[in-house]
Design a protein around this motif. Structure first.
Motif, PDB file in Angstrom:
ATOM      1  N   UNK A  18      -6.588   3.286   2.054  1.00 54.52           N
ATOM      2  CA  UNK A  18      -5.746   2.740   3.114  1.00 54.52           C
ATOM      3  C   UNK A  18      -4.766   1.710   2.568  1.00 54.52           C
ATOM      4  N   UNK A  19      -3.532   1.771   3.076  1.00 54.37           N
ATOM      5  CA  UNK A  19      -2.588   0.671   2.899  1.00 54.37           C
ATOM      6  C   UNK A  19      -2.721  -0.197   4.135  1.00 54.37           C
ATOM      7  N   UNK A  47       5.659   3.440  -0.094  1.00 59.10           N
ATOM      8  CA  UNK A  47       6.990   3.392   0.521  1.00 59.10           C
ATOM      9  C   UNK A  47       7.262   2.177   1.396  1.00 59.10           C
ATOM     10  N   UNK A  48       6.306   1.247   1.500  1.00 61.97           N
ATOM     11  CA  UNK A  48       6.530   0.087   2.375  1.00 61.97           C
ATOM     12  C   UNK A  48       5.784  -1.115   1.822  1.00 61.97           C
ATOM     13  N   UNK A  49       6.092  -2.298   2.387  1.00 66.03           N
ATOM     14  CA  UNK A  49       5.358  -3.492   1.993  1.00 66.03           C
ATOM     15  C   UNK A  49       3.923  -3.406   2.515  1.00 66.03           C
ATOM     16  N   UNK A  75      -6.330  -7.528  -2.569  1.00 67.23           N
ATOM     17  CA  UNK A  75      -5.035  -8.066  -2.197  1.00 67.23           C
ATOM     18  C   UNK A  75      -3.969  -7.586  -3.187  1.00 67.23           C
ATOM     19  N   UNK A  76      -2.780  -7.346  -2.670  1.00 68.33           N
ATOM     20  CA  UNK A  76      -1.691  -6.828  -3.509  1.00 68.33           C
ATOM     21  C   UNK A  76      -1.503  -7.672  -4.766  1.00 68.33           C
ATOM     22  N   UNK A 789       6.980 -19.240   4.504  1.00 69.23           N
ATOM     23  CA  UNK A 789       6.302 -18.241   5.315  1.00 69.23           C
ATOM     24  C   UNK A 789       6.872 -16.855   5.202  1.00 69.23           C
ATOM     25  N   UNK A 790       8.012 -16.685   4.549  1.00 73.12           N
ATOM     26  CA  UNK A 790       8.613 -15.356   4.485  1.00 73.12           C
ATOM     27  C   UNK A 790       7.780 -14.479   3.575  1.00 73.12           C
ATOM     28  N   UNK A 791       7.825 -13.173   3.839  1.00 72.45           N
ATOM     29  CA  UNK A 791       7.027 -12.241   3.058  1.00 72.45           C
ATOM     30  C   UNK A 791       7.569 -12.088   1.655  1.00 72.45           C
TER      31      UNK A 791
END
Length: 791
Positions: A18-19, A47-49, A75-76, A789-791
Motif C-alpha cells: 500500500x501507498x 506516481x504521487x506523493x 516512512x518515506x 508545514x508544507x509537504x
C-alpha cells in the motif's frame, strides 16, 4: 515471506503493498501455513506523493471480510535505510487512528484588533480551503468533514465544517475565527482564563473525519500547528495529515509475527536535459575509447561495489542512444582476454555478461511472452506430476508416468524455443553476432566455441531463467506453488542441458550429479536435438533481420481488469460503470466481457487522438482516465494510482506518432448538456486544457535518458573517494615505471593505460563537481521557497 503469524493455527494468508491507504499490489494466497512464503517481486514507479509504504498481512476468509493480522509501515524518509538488503520487520497491530493519508490546504493568520476603548486583542483566522487524496472507505469515496480547534492548557474551542459528499478531494473554503487574547477591559465573565503566556502553549488542530451517518465517524487524520510560529504573519501551505499521537500504540504486546522484505527504493532529482550533456557525451563515447578500461562507462563499473548498480542505468542509457552493441563488443573482447579455456566462455559475472543479461531482460520481454507464455500457462494451470527424483517421490507416485509427463513438457518448451528465432529482436541478434565472432577469434581451433558463446546467454541466462521464475519476467502474475515450481526447475535444468552445445555426449552425461537426470537425458540422445540447437543458434546470431516487416504479429503491451463507463451507444444503454478486461497491443485497444473472450469494443491505435487523466469531480471516482478517439470519449477507472499511471503511459507511448493527436482536451466530462470543466454547452467544442506532452514512441523500451544519467551521476558522487584514489594511482603509475611492490588500494582495478584512464577520471570528476553545484543551487532554491508545514 512471513513467520510465526497469529492466530496460532494453519490459515490462508496473503500480503498487500500500500501507498498510505491505497492498495497497489496483492500477492497470491498461501494456503494452510503459519509461515507463508510469497517469493514475489513488484517493480513500479510511484506516481504521487506519499508518506508511508505499508505491507499488510491478511487472513483470507471465504464468507466474511478478510481479517488484517498486522502491518509493516515504513516512512518515506526512512526507506533509504532499508534499501538494497533483506530485513525482518515485526508486524504491528492495525489501529484505525494510525491509518491516514492525504493532505489539507490551510491559511492561518494572527490579527491584532483595536477595540472601541483603544486596547488591543488578538484574533486567529483559520481558512480551511481543501483536502486532497483522502482514502477510500470500503472501496468508495468518503463523506469528509473537518473539525478546527484552538487547543491550550485551559481551553478547547472547536468548530466544524459542512460535510462534503462522495469525494476524496473536498473543497471546504470555510473560515473560522478564534479569540487568542482579550483586552484588559473585557468584563464579561469568561468560560476560561486567558493568560499572556498561554499563547506560547496554544495550537491549531484540524481533524478530518468521514461522516458515518448511522454508524460511528471514522478518523482520517489530523494536523497541529503551534500558534507561536505565526507571530504577526500569514501562513498558507499544504500540510500532510498525520496519525493521532496514540495511533499505532497498542496496549497489547502480543507478537503478531514478522515479515521479511527486500526493498529497493530510489528517488532522483532530475535536472533539465542540458545539465547532463557533458556527462552523457562522455559515457556515450565509451566504446570508442582505447583501451575500453579507460572509458567512463568501464570506470563506473569498477568503482561501484555492486556492478549491478552500475549496469542497470548504463545499459538503459546506451540502449536509448543506440550505443549498446559496440560497448558490449568492446568489454566482451576484454573479458575474453582473461579467459583461458573455451568451455568457460562468458560463464562468470563480468561487466560484459551482466550488460547482456540486462539487455535481454529489457529488449526480450515480448520475445519471451510470444515464445513461452502459452506453454508456461499450460504447465501452471493444468499441472501434471513430474517428479523423477526417487528421494522426493511420494507414496503412490509412478516414476515412469512422471518421466513421460516431464518429457512432454520439455519437448514442448524446447520446440517453442528452437522455432522462435523469427521473433528474436534484432538488437539481441546483433549482440549475439558480435559475441559469436569474438569467441571464434579468441579460440580459432575450437569449432564449438562460437555456439557455446551464444547458448551461454540465450539458453542458460534467458530462457532457462524465465522458465524457473516466470513471475519475474511477467509470464505469470504470481510465484508458482511448490509442486509447479519443482516441475519448472526440472524443465529449466533440461533446457540448460539441451541448449549447451555438445552437452548430450556420453562424457557430459556422466558428469551429472543427479543420476536420475542422467537417466532422463539418455532418452534425448538423438541427433535432431543437437541439429535443432545448432540451427537456432545460427539464426539468432545472424545479422539478417528476423522480424518480418508488415506481417509481424501485433506486440502485446498490457492487459488487465478495469472499470469502464458505458458509452450509451444504444438508446436503452445505461451509462453506469462495468468491469471489463482490457487489452492493449501495438495495433489496437480493446475491452472484453471476460479474459479470453472476443472483444466487445475495439479502437485501432491509429484512431486514438489523446489519452489523459480525468478529474475526479466528473464521476466522484478516483484513478480515472479518458481515451479520446473518433466517437465519444472512453472513460476508464483503474484499480489504483500505479495502475492508472501505467495504463496512461503505455497508451501514450503507443500513440505518440499518431498524426491527428489533439493539442487540447477537456479535463472533465460532458454531463447534463455541458462540459464540467469550462461550462461549454457544445459537446464537440475544442478542449479547454493543453494535452500533456507525450513520451518517446518506442513501444517496447521505456527509458528516460536524463533519469538514467542522473542515476550514474549519483553513483559517481557516492564513489568520489574511489575515483580520486584511482586518479592518484594513475598519476603514480605514469611517473613510476618500476615494478609494483605491495598491493595498493587500486590493485583490484583494471588499469591498462594509466595516461588515458587518468584523462577520463579528470573529466568525470570535473563534470560531477559542476553537477554538484547545480544540484546545490536547486536545493537552496527549493528550501528558500518552502513554508512551515508544507509537504
Amino acid at each position: 515471506d512471513a513467520k510465526h503469524l497469529v492466530p496460532n493455527k494453519m490459515r490462508d494468508f496473503f500480503c498487500t503493498i500500500n501507498l498510505d491507504q491505497e492498495e497497489v499490489f496483492r500477492t497470491q494466497v498461501v494456503e494452510k501455513s503459519l509461515s507463508p512464503y510469497f517469493g514475489e517481486e513488484f517493480y513500479f514507479e510511484i506516481p504521487r506523493t506519499f508518506q508511508w509504504l505499508s505491507f499488510y498481512i491478511y487472513d483470507k476468509s471465504v464468507l466474511q471480510k478478510d481479517l488484517r493480522i498486522g502491518k509493516v509501515s515504513i516512512k518515506k524518509e526512512d526507506l533509504c535505510n532499508y534499501t538494497g538488503k533483506e530485513n525482518w520487520f515485526m508486524l504491528q497491530p492495525v489501529d484505525s487512528n494510525s491509518e491516514v493519508q492525504g493532505k489539507v490546504h490551510l491559511e492561518l493568520k494572527l490579527n491584532e484588533l483595536i477595540t472601541d476603548n483603544g486596547s488591543v486583542c488578538q484574533q486567529l483566522v483559520v481558512h480551511i480551503k481543501e483536502c486532497h487524496g483522502l482514502p477510500l472507505i470500503n472501496g468508495q469515496n468518503c463523506d469528509p468533514y473537518a473539525t478546527v480547534s484552538l487547543v491550550g492548557p485551559s481551553r478547547n474551542d472547536q468548530k466544524k465544517t459542512k460535510v462534503k459528499k462522495k469525494t476524496s478531494n473536498p473543497q471546504f473554503n470555510e473560515t473560522f475565527y478564534f479569540e487568542v487574547t482579550r483586552s484588559s477591559s473585557y468584563t464579561k465573565k469568561s468560560q476560561f482564563q486567558v493568560e499572556e503566556e498561554d499563547i506560547e502553549k496554544l495550537e491549531v488542530r484540524v481533524d478530518l473525519w468521514n461522516n458515518g451517518n448511522l454508524v460511528q465517524d471514522i478518523f482520517l487524520g489530523e494536523i497541529k500547528v503551534p500558534v507561536k510560529v505565526l507571530r504577526n504573519d500569514s501562513f498558507q501551505a499544504w500540510y500532510l495529515l498525520q496519525p493521532r499521537e496514540n495511533g499505532n500504540k497498542s496496549s497489547k504486546t502480543d507478537d503478531l509475527g514478522s515479515l521479511r522484505l527486500n526493498i529497493c527504493y530510489t528517488e532522483d532529482c532530475v535536472l533539465p536535459s542540458e545539465y547532463y550533456t557533458s556527462l552523457r557525451n562522455l559515457l556515450l563515447k565509451s566504446s570508442d575509447v582505447q583501451p575500453i578500461s579507460a572509458s567512463a562507462a568501464y570506470i563506473l563499473s569498477e568503482v561501484c561495489r555492486d556492478k549491478y548498480d552500475a549496469v542497470l542505468p548504463l545499459v538503459r542509457l546506451l540502449l536509448h542512444h543506440h550505443k549498446l552493441v559496440p560497448f558490449v563488443a568492446a568489454v566482451a573482447e576484454l573479458d575474453l582476454k582473461d579467459t583461458q579455456e573455451a568451455n568457460t566462455v562468458f560463464r562468470g559475472n563480468s561487466l560484459a555478461t551482466r550488460c547482456v543479461d540486462e539487455m535481454m531482460k529489457i529488449v526480450g520481454k515480448h520475445y519471451l511472452k510470444v515464445t513461452l507464455k502459452p506453454v508456461i500457462d499450460e504447465i501452471c494451470e493444468s499441472p501434471k506430476p513430474c517428479e523423477i527424483d526417487p528421494i522426493k517421490l511420494r507414496e503412490g507416485d509412478n516414476v515412469e508416468i512422471n518421466m513421460e509427463n516431464l518429457r512432454y513438457y520439455v519437448d514442448k518448451v524446447f520446440r517453442e524455443i528452437v522455432q522462435s528465432s523469427i521473433s528474436c529482436p534484432t538488437l539481441m541478434c546483433d549482440v549475439f553476432y558480435s559475441l559469436r565472432h569474438l569467441a571464434a577469434k579468441r579460440f580459432p581451433n575450437d569449432p564449438h566455441v562460437q555456439y557455446s558463446a551464444v547458448s551461454s546467454f540465450v539458453f542458460l541466462r534467458f530462457f532457462a531463467v524465465a522458465v524457473v521464475s516466470p513471475h519475474t519476467f511477467h509470464l505469470r502474475p504470481h510465484h508458482p506453488d511448490a509442486q509447479t515450481s519443482r516441475t519448472l526447475t526440472l524443465i529449466s535444468k533440461a533446457i540448460q542441458t539441451l541448449g549447451s552445445w555438445g552437452s548430450l555426449t556420453k562424457s557430459k552425461l556422466s558428469s551429472f550429479k543427479e543420476t536420475f537426470m542422467c537417466e532422463f537425458f539418455k532418452t534425448f540422445q538423438e541427433e535432431k536435438f543437437t541439429e535443432s540447437v545448432k540451427k537456432f543458434l545460427d539464426d539468432v546470431s545472424s545479422t539478417e533481420s528476423k522480424e518480418p516487416s508488415g506481417l509481424s504479429e501485433p506486440v502485446h503491451l498490457k492487459e488487465g481488469e478495469m472499470y469502464k463507463r458505458a458509452q450509451g451507444r444504444t438508446r436503452i444503454g445505461k451509462k453506469n460503470f462495468k468491469k471489463r478486461w482490457f487489452c492493449l497491443t501495438s495495433r489496437e485497444f480493446t475491452y472484453h466481457k471476460q479474459q479470453d473472450k472476443e472483444p466487445i469494443f475495439t479502437i485501432p491505435i491509429k484512431n486514438i487522438l489523446a489519452v489523459e487523466k480525468l478529474d475526479e469531480s466528473s464521476f466522484n471516482k478516483k484513478n480515472m482516465f479518458q481515451v479520446l478517439h473518433g466517437e465519444k470519449p472512453l472513460y476508464i477507472q483503474a484499480n489504483n494510482c500505479v495502475e492508472a499511471s501505467e495504463w496512461i503511459e503505455a497508451l501514450c507511448r503507443v500513440t505518440r506518432c499518431n498524426q491527428k493527436r489533439l493539442s487540447f482536451y477537456h479535463p472533465s466530462a460532458f454531463l447534463n448538456g455541458n462540459w464540467l470543466c469550462c461550462k461549454a454547452t457544445i459537446e464537440n467544442t475544442v478542449g479547454c486544457a493543453r494535452c500533456t506532452a507525450g513520451v518517446p514512441a518506442d513501444t517496447q523500451i521505456e527509458i528516460d535518458g536524463d533519469r538514467e544519467t542522473e542515476r550514474i551521476y549519483s553513483l559517481f558522487t557516492m564513489n568520489m573517494s574511489k575515483l580520486q584514489k584511482l586518479e592518484e594511482a594513475c598519476g603514480s603509475i605514469a611517473v613510476y615505471q618500476g615494478p609494483r611492490k605491495e598491493p595498493d588500494d587500486y590493485s583490484n582495478f583494471t588499469i591498462e593505460d594509466s595516461v588515458a584512464t587518468f584523462h577520463t577520471l579528470k573529466q568525470i570528476i570535473d563534470i560531477v563537481e559542476k553537477l554538484n553545484e547545480s544540484h546545490e543551487k536547486y536545493r537552496k532554491k527549493r528550501s528558500s521557497s518552502a513554508k512551515y508545514g508544507s509537504e
